[in-house]
Write a protein that holds these residues in place. Structure first.
Motif, short mmCIF file in Angstrom:
data_model
loop_
_atom_site.label_atom_id
_atom_site.label_comp_id
_atom_site.label_asym_id
_atom_site.label_seq_id
_atom_site.Cartn_x
_atom_site.Cartn_y
_atom_site.Cartn_z
N SER A 35 -59.69 -26.47 2.07
CA SER A 35 -59.64 -27.79 1.39
C SER A 35 -60.86 -28.58 1.96
CB SER A 35 -58.20 -28.31 1.31
OG SER A 35 -57.63 -28.74 2.62
N ASP A 36 -60.95 -28.40 3.07
CA ASP A 36 -61.84 -29.26 3.99
C ASP A 36 -63.12 -29.04 3.47
OD1 ASP A 36 -59.87 -30.02 5.75
OD2 ASP A 36 -61.06 -29.63 7.68
N ILE A 37 -63.60 -27.87 2.74
CA ILE A 37 -65.04 -27.75 2.32
C ILE A 37 -64.70 -28.51 0.98
CG2 ILE A 37 -66.31 -25.86 1.14
CD1 ILE A 37 -65.28 -23.96 3.15
N ASP A 38 -63.78 -28.42 0.31
CA ASP A 38 -63.83 -29.18 -0.90
C ASP A 38 -63.90 -30.78 -0.57
OD1 ASP A 38 -63.45 -26.96 -2.58
OD2 ASP A 38 -61.25 -27.09 -2.66
N PRO A 60 -65.66 -26.51 -4.50
CA PRO A 60 -65.76 -25.10 -4.55
C PRO A 60 -64.81 -24.27 -4.47
CG PRO A 60 -67.57 -26.05 -3.14
CD PRO A 60 -66.69 -27.07 -3.41
N MET A 61 -63.77 -24.51 -3.64
CA MET A 61 -62.80 -23.46 -3.20
C MET A 61 -61.68 -23.75 -4.51
SD MET A 61 -63.03 -21.94 -0.26
CE MET A 61 -64.45 -21.65 -1.61
N PHE A 62 -61.12 -24.79 -4.82
CA PHE A 62 -60.50 -25.27 -6.15
C PHE A 62 -61.01 -24.67 -7.39
CE2 PHE A 62 -58.50 -27.42 -9.47
CZ PHE A 62 -57.18 -27.53 -9.02
N TYR A 63 -62.23 -24.63 -7.58
CA TYR A 63 -62.98 -24.24 -8.54
C TYR A 63 -62.80 -22.51 -8.43
CZ TYR A 63 -66.36 -23.24 -12.18
OH TYR A 63 -67.05 -22.82 -13.48
N GLY A 64 -63.03 -22.10 -7.60
CA GLY A 64 -63.16 -20.62 -7.24
C GLY A 64 -61.79 -20.14 -7.92
N ASP A 65 -60.41 -20.70 -7.56
CA ASP A 65 -59.37 -20.22 -7.89
C ASP A 65 -59.31 -20.24 -9.51
OD1 ASP A 65 -58.56 -19.50 -5.38
OD2 ASP A 65 -57.39 -21.37 -5.10
N THR A 66 -59.87 -21.30 -10.14
CA THR A 66 -59.90 -21.30 -11.56
C THR A 66 -60.37 -20.27 -12.26
OG1 THR A 66 -61.87 -22.59 -11.98
CG2 THR A 66 -59.84 -23.91 -11.32
N VAL A 67 -61.72 -19.96 -11.65
CA VAL A 67 -62.33 -18.51 -12.61
C VAL A 67 -61.83 -17.22 -11.79
CG1 VAL A 67 -64.36 -19.98 -12.73
CG2 VAL A 67 -64.28 -18.62 -10.57
N GLY A 68 -61.38 -17.36 -10.46
CA GLY A 68 -60.76 -15.91 -9.89
C GLY A 68 -61.85 -15.36 -8.94
N ALA A 69 -61.31 -14.72 -7.90
CA ALA A 69 -62.22 -14.22 -6.74
C ALA A 69 -62.95 -12.85 -7.46
CB ALA A 69 -61.18 -13.56 -5.81
N ALA A 70 -62.11 -11.91 -8.55
CA ALA A 70 -62.85 -11.06 -9.13
C ALA A 70 -64.24 -11.31 -9.66
CB ALA A 70 -61.94 -10.29 -10.04
N ALA A 71 -63.99 -12.46 -10.56
CA ALA A 71 -65.12 -12.87 -11.27
C ALA A 71 -66.38 -13.33 -10.40
CB ALA A 71 -64.79 -13.80 -12.31
N VAL A 72 -66.09 -14.00 -9.03
CA VAL A 72 -66.90 -14.34 -8.44
C VAL A 72 -67.48 -13.21 -7.71
CG1 VAL A 72 -67.48 -15.55 -6.20
CG2 VAL A 72 -65.88 -16.72 -7.90
N LEU A 73 -66.78 -12.04 -7.22
CA LEU A 73 -67.34 -11.01 -6.65
C LEU A 73 -68.19 -10.32 -7.47
CD1 LEU A 73 -67.21 -8.83 -4.67
CD2 LEU A 73 -65.47 -7.72 -5.37
N ALA A 74 -67.87 -10.02 -8.71
CA ALA A 74 -68.67 -9.32 -9.99
C ALA A 74 -69.83 -9.79 -9.87
CB ALA A 74 -68.00 -9.25 -11.05
N ILE A 111 -73.32 -21.49 -8.63
CA ILE A 111 -72.26 -22.13 -8.14
C ILE A 111 -71.39 -21.04 -7.54
CG2 ILE A 111 -69.83 -22.97 -8.73
CD1 ILE A 111 -71.85 -25.19 -9.16
N TYR A 112 -71.52 -19.60 -7.98
CA TYR A 112 -70.78 -18.80 -7.54
C TYR A 112 -71.23 -18.57 -6.03
CZ TYR A 112 -68.25 -17.71 -11.85
OH TYR A 112 -67.27 -17.61 -12.87
N ALA A 129 -59.66 -7.91 -4.30
CA ALA A 129 -58.55 -6.87 -4.22
C ALA A 129 -57.08 -7.26 -4.43
CB ALA A 129 -58.92 -5.95 -3.28
N THR A 130 -56.76 -8.30 -3.63
CA THR A 130 -55.24 -8.47 -3.68
C THR A 130 -54.94 -9.43 -4.75
OG1 THR A 130 -55.72 -10.17 -2.01
CG2 THR A 130 -55.41 -7.79 -1.35
N GLY A 131 -55.85 -10.25 -5.35
CA GLY A 131 -55.51 -11.45 -6.15
C GLY A 131 -55.44 -12.68 -5.47
N GLY A 132 -55.96 -12.76 -4.27
CA GLY A 132 -55.61 -13.69 -3.50
C GLY A 132 -56.42 -15.08 -3.61
N LYS A 133 -55.97 -16.26 -3.15
CA LYS A 133 -56.43 -17.44 -3.59
C LYS A 133 -57.54 -18.02 -2.74
CE LYS A 133 -53.11 -19.10 -6.90
NZ LYS A 133 -52.28 -20.27 -7.29
#
Length: 429
Positions: free
Chosen positions: A354-357, A373-387, A334-335, A410-414
């Motif tokens: 949101s079009d991707i979703d 995918p984008m909404f779920y990405g925000d539930t786990v956070g960009a830092a976790a996906v990047l790692a 998924i990541y 780096a910025t905590g963005g969504k």
């Protein structure tokens, strides 16, 4: 965070809005539609327009193929009538709006023509060369390709501004999603006409740009690549599927492959980038249609893990079967989808996150409670996906994290707040 139901409702509304496209953009009248190919896709595509009251001219190269295709369409209508969706006498009424022909020149007076033949660039370019010659001026020339370069297809015509992608999903008479693919020269009025037409035929449309696989399949390719990599590590296909089923997908990657047919894009003796698939096909294990693929199937298409497939995987990969926690399988599959979606946004090939979703909810069975995918990405956070992507990239260069993913982490963005400004328009220049 916005609740998922509200998010998806807003996403569905936004998908119809095309930034940079003037609201007063004129539309081309569409009354008669031509469809090239009477196979599964061509027949299904045709039904959408007939259902909306339009005449469809459908062309095949052989009478047998044309008769077979129209027979399948009639059978679909008869089944719907028996289920009470409309009166049985309406079957003949709908069929009367089909005009079958073996001559592509009979499409010359159509307002829109959709090419729905198999995925071969040379064949599609040959068809568009012919369409350029025979179609009336102002006709929209569309291709149903699911992954090929529409700019290359358009290049063989003298009217690239009239060329667009209309990527229907199979079965095309059932699936709601329609990816409308804007090529480099596609005119604004062609885009506007196709967006409105999508509503007329009851589809959920998203406007996307040209890149391999567009939005939906490009992200699917990223997931499939990682699912295949897990096989090479000794994880069995049913374990991968079970993890994705538990995540909420009705079908996992290998269940989906068996359903679609393992021989898509394969021919006897072929050596592709997927040697496991090649070996299974050579054994005539081509999926549900041969009652054997990654799984074995009974007469009711119920599936069970296959010892034969397990041996093929072991023989080719050399890896001993191993277990992996379902959570790790989900992250590995998924990541990379989220990362690929961010790259699509970086390249300005989707209008908004949101079009991707919307694409994945309506076209690929993404579990609605996880929003896309984008909404779920925000539930786990960009830092976790990047790692995870940095970990995967050590073994697989295709998993190189998107630069924008690094910035979000780096910025905590969504992910859902990425702003691309919409696809670039050109007015047909």
């Amino acid at each position: 965070m916005t609740d998922v139901a509200s998010y998806l409702e807003t996403a569905g509304t936004l998908a119809w809005k095309v930034p940079n496209l003037p609201e007063n953009t004129p539309h081309r009248p569409i009354k008669t539609v031509g469809v090239i190919g009477a196979g599964t896709m061509g027949g299904g595509i045709s039904m959408n327009f007939v259902n909306a009251g339009m005449t469809v001219k459908i062309v095949e190269t052989q009478q047998e193929a044309l008769d077979r295709g129209l027979g399948v369409v009639r059978g679909n209508y008869e089944r719907s009538a028996k289920r009470g969706r409309f009166p049985m006498e309406e079957v003949d009424e709908r069929m009367s709006r089909f005009v079958g022909t073996l001559n592509i020149e009979d499409l010359s007076d159509c307002d829109l023509v959709i090419e729905a033949v198999f995925e071969n660039m040379d064949v599609k370019k040959e068809i568009f060369t012919t369409l350029d010659r025979v179609m009336k001026q102002g006709a929209i020339l569309a291709t149903n390709t699911s992954a090929l370069d529409i700019d290359e297809i358009a290049s063989v015509t003298n009217r690239p501004e009239d060329v667009i992608g209309l990527h229907f999903f199979s079965p095309a008479n059932v699936m709601k999603l329609l990816e409308i693919v804007r090529a480099d020269h596609t005119a604004d009025d062609v885009v506007a006409t196709c967006m409105t037409l999508a509503k007329t035929i009851g589809k959920v449309a998203t406007l996307v740009g040209v890149c391999p696989g567009f939005v939906g399949n490009r992200i699917l390719f990223a997931r499939q690549g990682q699912a295949n990599r897990l096989l090479n590590q000794g994880v069995m296909p049913w374990d991968v599927d079970a993890a994705l089923n538990a995540f909420g997908f009705r079908m996992g990657p290998f269940q989906m492959s068996d359903l679609a047919g393992l021989d898509i894009g394969w021919s006897k003796g072929a050596k592709t980038a997927n040697p496991i698939r090649d070996a299974l096909c050579e054994m005539d294990r081509r999926g549900q249609k041969t009652k054997a693929g990654f799984y074995d199937y009974d007469e009711n298409r119920n599936h069970t893990p296959s010892d034969v497939a397990a041996k093929v995987i072991r023989d080719i990969t050399g890896a001993e079967p191993t277990s992996m926690p379902a959570e790790d399988i989900v992250e590995a599959c998924i990541y990379p989808m989220i990362n690929e979606a961010v790259k699509i946004l970086e390249e300005n090939k989707a209008q908004r996150p949101s079009d991707i979703d919307v694409v994945w909810i309506n076209g690929y069975g993404w579990p609605a409670d996880k929003g896309g995918p984008m909404f779920y990405g925000d539930t786990v956070g960009a830092a976790a996906v990047l790692a995870k992507m940095e970990e995967l990239a050590q073994e697989d260069p295709s998993c190189e994290p998107a630069q924008l993913l690094r910035e979000l982490a780096a910025t905590g963005g969504k992910f859902t707040e990425i702003d691309t400004g919409g696809l670039k328009t050109n007015g047909g220049a």
